[in-house]
Structures are given as structure tokens and as C-alpha cells.
Design an enzyme around this catalytic site. Structure first.
Site, short mmCIF file in Angstrom:
data_model
loop_
_atom_site.label_atom_id
_atom_site.label_comp_id
_atom_site.label_asym_id
_atom_site.label_seq_id
_atom_site.Cartn_x
_atom_site.Cartn_y
_atom_site.Cartn_z
N ASP A 177 -2.15 -8.68 -11.91
CA ASP A 177 -2.85 -7.46 -11.50
C ASP A 177 -1.97 -6.23 -11.75
O ASP A 177 -2.45 -5.18 -12.18
CB ASP A 177 -3.22 -7.56 -10.02
N HIS A 205 -5.19 -11.09 -4.16
CA HIS A 205 -5.60 -11.20 -5.57
C HIS A 205 -7.11 -11.44 -5.58
O HIS A 205 -7.59 -12.57 -5.67
CB HIS A 205 -4.86 -12.37 -6.25
P1 NAD Z 1 -8.25 -25.28 -15.91
O1 NAD Z 1 -9.50 -25.82 -15.33
O2 NAD Z 1 -8.14 -25.09 -17.38
O3 NAD Z 1 -7.04 -26.21 -15.50
C1 NAD Z 1 -6.83 -26.59 -14.18
C2 NAD Z 1 -6.18 -27.95 -14.22
O4 NAD Z 1 -5.86 -28.31 -12.89
C3 NAD Z 1 -7.13 -29.05 -14.76
O5 NAD Z 1 -6.50 -29.73 -15.84
C4 NAD Z 1 -7.35 -29.96 -13.57
O6 NAD Z 1 -7.48 -31.32 -13.93
C5 NAD Z 1 -6.07 -29.70 -12.77
N1 NAD Z 1 -6.17 -30.05 -11.35
C6 NAD Z 1 -7.22 -29.91 -10.53
N2 NAD Z 1 -6.93 -30.38 -9.31
C7 NAD Z 1 -5.65 -30.80 -9.37
C8 NAD Z 1 -4.77 -31.40 -8.44
N3 NAD Z 1 -5.17 -31.67 -7.19
N4 NAD Z 1 -3.53 -31.70 -8.83
C9 NAD Z 1 -3.12 -31.47 -10.08
N5 NAD Z 1 -3.91 -30.91 -11.02
C10 NAD Z 1 -5.15 -30.58 -10.66
O7 NAD Z 1 -7.94 -23.92 -15.13
P2 NAD Z 1 -6.90 -22.77 -15.54
O8 NAD Z 1 -7.58 -21.80 -16.41
O9 NAD Z 1 -5.62 -23.37 -15.97
O10 NAD Z 1 -6.73 -22.05 -14.11
C11 NAD Z 1 -6.10 -22.72 -13.04
C12 NAD Z 1 -6.23 -21.90 -11.76
O11 NAD Z 1 -5.54 -20.66 -11.88
C13 NAD Z 1 -7.67 -21.53 -11.40
O12 NAD Z 1 -7.85 -21.69 -10.00
C14 NAD Z 1 -7.74 -20.07 -11.77
O13 NAD Z 1 -8.74 -19.39 -11.06
C15 NAD Z 1 -6.37 -19.61 -11.40
N6 NAD Z 1 -5.91 -18.34 -11.95
C16 NAD Z 1 -5.20 -17.52 -11.15
C17 NAD Z 1 -4.75 -16.31 -11.62
C18 NAD Z 1 -3.96 -15.38 -10.74
O14 NAD Z 1 -3.72 -14.22 -11.15
N7 NAD Z 1 -3.53 -15.76 -9.57
C19 NAD Z 1 -5.00 -15.94 -12.95
C20 NAD Z 1 -5.73 -16.81 -13.75
C21 NAD Z 1 -6.19 -18.02 -13.24
C1 LMR Z 2 -7.80 -13.56 -13.05
O1 LMR Z 2 -7.53 -12.59 -12.33
O2 LMR Z 2 -7.94 -13.45 -14.28
C2 LMR Z 2 -7.89 -14.93 -12.43
O3 LMR Z 2 -7.71 -14.86 -11.06
C3 LMR Z 2 -9.13 -15.64 -12.82
C4 LMR Z 2 -10.33 -15.09 -12.10
O4 LMR Z 2 -11.06 -15.88 -11.50
O5 LMR Z 2 -10.55 -13.88 -12.14
#
Ligand code: NAD
Ligand code: LMR
Length: 346
Positions: A177, A205
Site C-alpha cells: 500500500d 490493509h
Molecule cells: P494463490 O491462491 O495463488 O496461492 C495461495 C497458496 O496457498 C495456494 O497454493 C494454496 O494451496 C496455499 N494454501 C492454502 N491454504 C494453505 C495452508 N493452510 N497452508 C499452506 N498453504 C496453503 O494466492 P496468492 O495470489 O499467492 O495470494 C496469497 C494470499 O496473499 C491471498 O490471501 C491474497 O489475498 C494475499 N495477498 C495479500 C497482499 C497484501 O498486501 N497483504 C497482497 C496480495 C495478496
Molecule cells: C492487494 O492489495 O493487492 C491484495 O491484498 C489482494 C487483494 O485482495 O486486494
């Protein structure tokens, strides 16, 4: 539980000079989209340094172990000299064993039309088990960094379940962010993004986060001296940053991955590197109820510095005007409401 280990001790021999003790980095969701960008940069030394050997421990759910095997094969094929060992597993006790850094990425991302907090019901419980497994298996001074959404409240769940671990070792990601905010300000001012400093994201967030333009600087000057369009700063600027994740999902059909991986890597780099004098960075950490009127016991994004001895300090004394006060209070209220929603998991 199946797991496999790639022992790359042969690579140790090609690192010249005195070897540092390897740092164990555990990444969950290791076969997911974020990890596909993150792991390779960690392994290349971009996070902990070009002279820091690393043990990578990768956690996935059982159905994704085959996919994870492919990721490990690709890591192998990069022949990263710093990587001492790779452990890939679906067993949290194996994955968190002796971990120095736990990067909790694994969890379901939202789809278009959802708020991140809509994921609490699905993802929240994951952080109960992982918090316990970290406390039981990780290094006693392990640091935990949550990316999986809703990351602030998931981090709170992990913290509460990691009995005996220092609360100040838990962090959630708001660096993405901050970068989004800096990028928007730089574009509006027509300056390189590096000219924007002192940007803090306050709160959650989520779509209530507050990117604080009142304390940010462009080329060392207050933002409001450089950007005279106050209506834009109070309106479209904040909204664009708050809604950027949703806009990416809309455009890409999937949530941010490479930029999220970059922000995750940079957060940990920021947490292990002394912060440049006069600046700060955004990361969410536990509040103690004594600063900026933030309620105690939430994982809230605040202006943070890393000191020369590796400890962290919340920057105090930033002026908070009436506009900022209302925005900060609103995002804290949302964090309190999320905490109330998952009180059974704490
Ligand atoms: P994705 O679905 O591509 O990958 C997530 C992975 O986590 C999958 O491979 C799944 O099998 C695995 N998983 C699920 N439960 C699990 C567990 N209990 N133990 C281990 N692995 C597990 O998703 P992504 O695009 O990599 O995003 C992951 C997370 O990050 C999402 O919740 C997304 O919203 C979040 N995210 C946060 C931010 C932030 O700024 N904080 C930014 C982007 C994404
Ligand atoms: C982001 O900010 O890009 C991640 O938290 C993914 C989302 O759900 O917005």
C-alpha cells in the site's frame, strides 16, 4: 506426511570466504502465485543479502504438493549459490522447524466484488494451527510476517495462538500500500518515485486504510507544498490506494502477485536493515495503546523504523490533523470489528 528435501551442500563449496550461519526462511502457500515470484528472489539473496546462506522450508496443502515439487525443481535449476537446503512439505511441524522467518502467504485470495475481510471465515482458522506450530517448532526469536488476507487480523490470530512468542515479532504487510501511495504521488507531481519519502499507511490493509499524505514528503518538502490539488489528495488519491487491490483483480482476473511478492521481500529487507535517517516504512504490528490514540491489541499499520541493533521503533510525534484523525479512527474501528468477529480464534 510426505515431504522431500533437496540437499545442496555441494553449493556451499562454491561460496568463497567465511560462511555466515544459514537463516531458515519458511514460506507457506509456496506453490501459489505470490510465492512463484517471491521464492526466486529470496533464493537469489535479494531479501537477506547476497552473502546470507538460506535454508528454504516450503509449506503447501497436500493436493498442491505435486505443483510444489515443480517449483522446487525450478529453484534447483536456478542453482542459487546461497540455498543450502530446500524442504517441501505439507506438515507445518516440519515446515516451521527452526524457522527464523515465517512468511505466511498461504491462504485463499479474494475474488472481484469481495472485501478482504470476507475471507476471514475461510482463512482465519489456518492461522490458529500455524501460530501453534510456529510456537512449538520455530526458533524462539523467530519473526512472523503475514501476507495472506485479511493479513492484519490473520496476524493477530497467529500471534494469539503462538503461546510464549514475543508479540513484537509479528508483522503484517502494508508495504504494498505504501508503494502504491508513493507511486500515485510521484505520478501526480511528475517526479521519480524515489523522491517520495515518509509515507505511512495507517491501520488496516483494506479499503479503510489511510495513506497519510499530510506527513509525506516529495524531495524533502511536504507533499502539500508540491501538490496543490488538496481535493485530489483527500479524495481520488486516497481512494485509488484503498481500491488498488480490487482494481488489479478487476483488470487481471487475479489478485496482485509480483508486486505483492516485491512488497513482502522489501518489508523483510526493511525489518533487517537500519532505516535511513529521518524516514520510516509501513508495516503492521501490535499496538500497545499508548501511541497516536490507536487502540491496544490490534495489528495496525504504523510508521516504523529499524534500528542499528535490529530492533524496531514506532516513530512518535507525527502531527495528526483533524482529517487524518477521522481516517485513522475509522480504520482502527474496522480492525476492532474484525477482532470481535474472530474472538473465538484468539
Ligand atoms: P494463490 O491462491 O495463488 O496461492 C495461495 C497458496 O496457498 C495456494 O497454493 C494454496 O494451496 C496455499 N494454501 C492454502 N491454504 C494453505 C495452508 N493452510 N497452508 C499452506 N498453504 C496453503 O494466492 P496468492 O495470489 O499467492 O495470494 C496469497 C494470499 O496473499 C491471498 O490471501 C491474497 O489475498 C494475499 N495477498 C495479500 C497482499 C497484501 O498486501 N497483504 C497482497 C496480495 C495478496
Ligand atoms: C492487494 O492489495 O493487492 C491484495 O491484498 C489482494 C487483494 O485482495 O486486494
Amino acid at each position: 506426511m510426505p515431504h522431500f528435501v533437496v540437499d545442496s551442500t555441494r553449493r556451499q563449496s562454491i561460496i568463497n570466504g567465511v560462511m555466515k550461519t544459514p537463516v531458515t526462511v519458511t514460506v507457506t502457500g509456496a506453490a501459489g502465485n505470490i510465492s512463484y515470484s517471491l521464492l526466486f528472489r529470496i533464493a537469489a539473496g535479494e531479501m537477506l543479502g547476497a552473502d546470507q546462506p538460506i535454508v528454504l522450508k516450503l509449506l503447501e496443502i497436500t493436493p498442491c504438493l505435486d505443483k510444489l515439487k515443480g517449483v522446487v525443481m525450478e529453484l534447483e535449476d536456478c542453482a542459487f549459490p546461497l540455498v543450502q537446503e530446500i524442504v517441501a512439505t505439507d506438515d507445518p511441524a516440519v515446515a516451521f522447524k527452526d524457522a527464523n522467518w515465517c512468511m505466511l502467504v498461504g491462504s485463499v485470495p479474494r475474488k472481484a466484488g469481495m472485501e478482504r475481510k470476507d475471507l476471514l471465515g475461510i482463512n482465519g482458522k489456518v492461522f490458529v494451527g500455524q501460530g501453534k506450530a510456529i510456537a512449538e517448532n520455530a526458533a524462539p526469536d523467530c519473526k512472523v510476517f503475514v501476507v495472506g488476507n485479511p493479513c492484519n487480523t490473520n496476524c493477530l490470530i497467529a500471534l494469539h495462538n503462538a503461546t510464549g512468542m514475543p508479540k513484537e515479532n509479528f508483522f503484517a504487510m502494508t508495504q504494498l500500500d505504501e508503494y502504491r501511495a508513493k507511486s500515485q504521488l510521484a505520478a501526480k507531481a511528475g517526479v521519480p518515485v524515489a523522491a517520495v519519502t515518509n509515507m505511512v499507511i495507517w491501520g488496516n490493509h483494506s479499503s479503510t486504510q489511510y495513506p497519510d499524505f499530510t506527513n509525506a514528503k516529495i524531495n524533502g518538502k511536504p507533499v502539500t507544498d508540491v501538490i496543490s490539488d488538496i481535493e485530489w489528495l483527500k479524495g481520488d488519491f486516497i481512494k485509488t490506494v484503498q481500491q488498488r487491490g480490487a482494481a488489479i483483480i478487476q483488470a487481471r482476473g487475479a489478485s496482485s502477485a509480483a508486486s505483492a511478492a516485491n512488497a513482502a521481500l522489501m518489508t523483510i529487507k526493511n525489518l533487517v536493515t537500519p532505516t535511513p535517517e529521518g524516514d520510516w516504512f509501513s508495516v503492521s504490528s501490535i499496538t500497545d495503546g499508548t501511541k497516536y490514540g490507536l487502540p491496544a491489541g490490534i495489528i495496525c499499520s504504523q510508521p516504523t523504523r529499524t534500528n542499528a541493533d535490529g530492533t524496531h521503533t514506532i516513530v512518535e510525534g507525527l502531527p495528526i490533523d483533524e482529517f487524518s484523525r477521522a481516517k485513522i479512527d475509522a480504520t482502527c474501528q474496522e480492525l476492532l470489528a474484525e477482532r470481535a468477529d474472530i474472538k473465538d480464534l484468539l
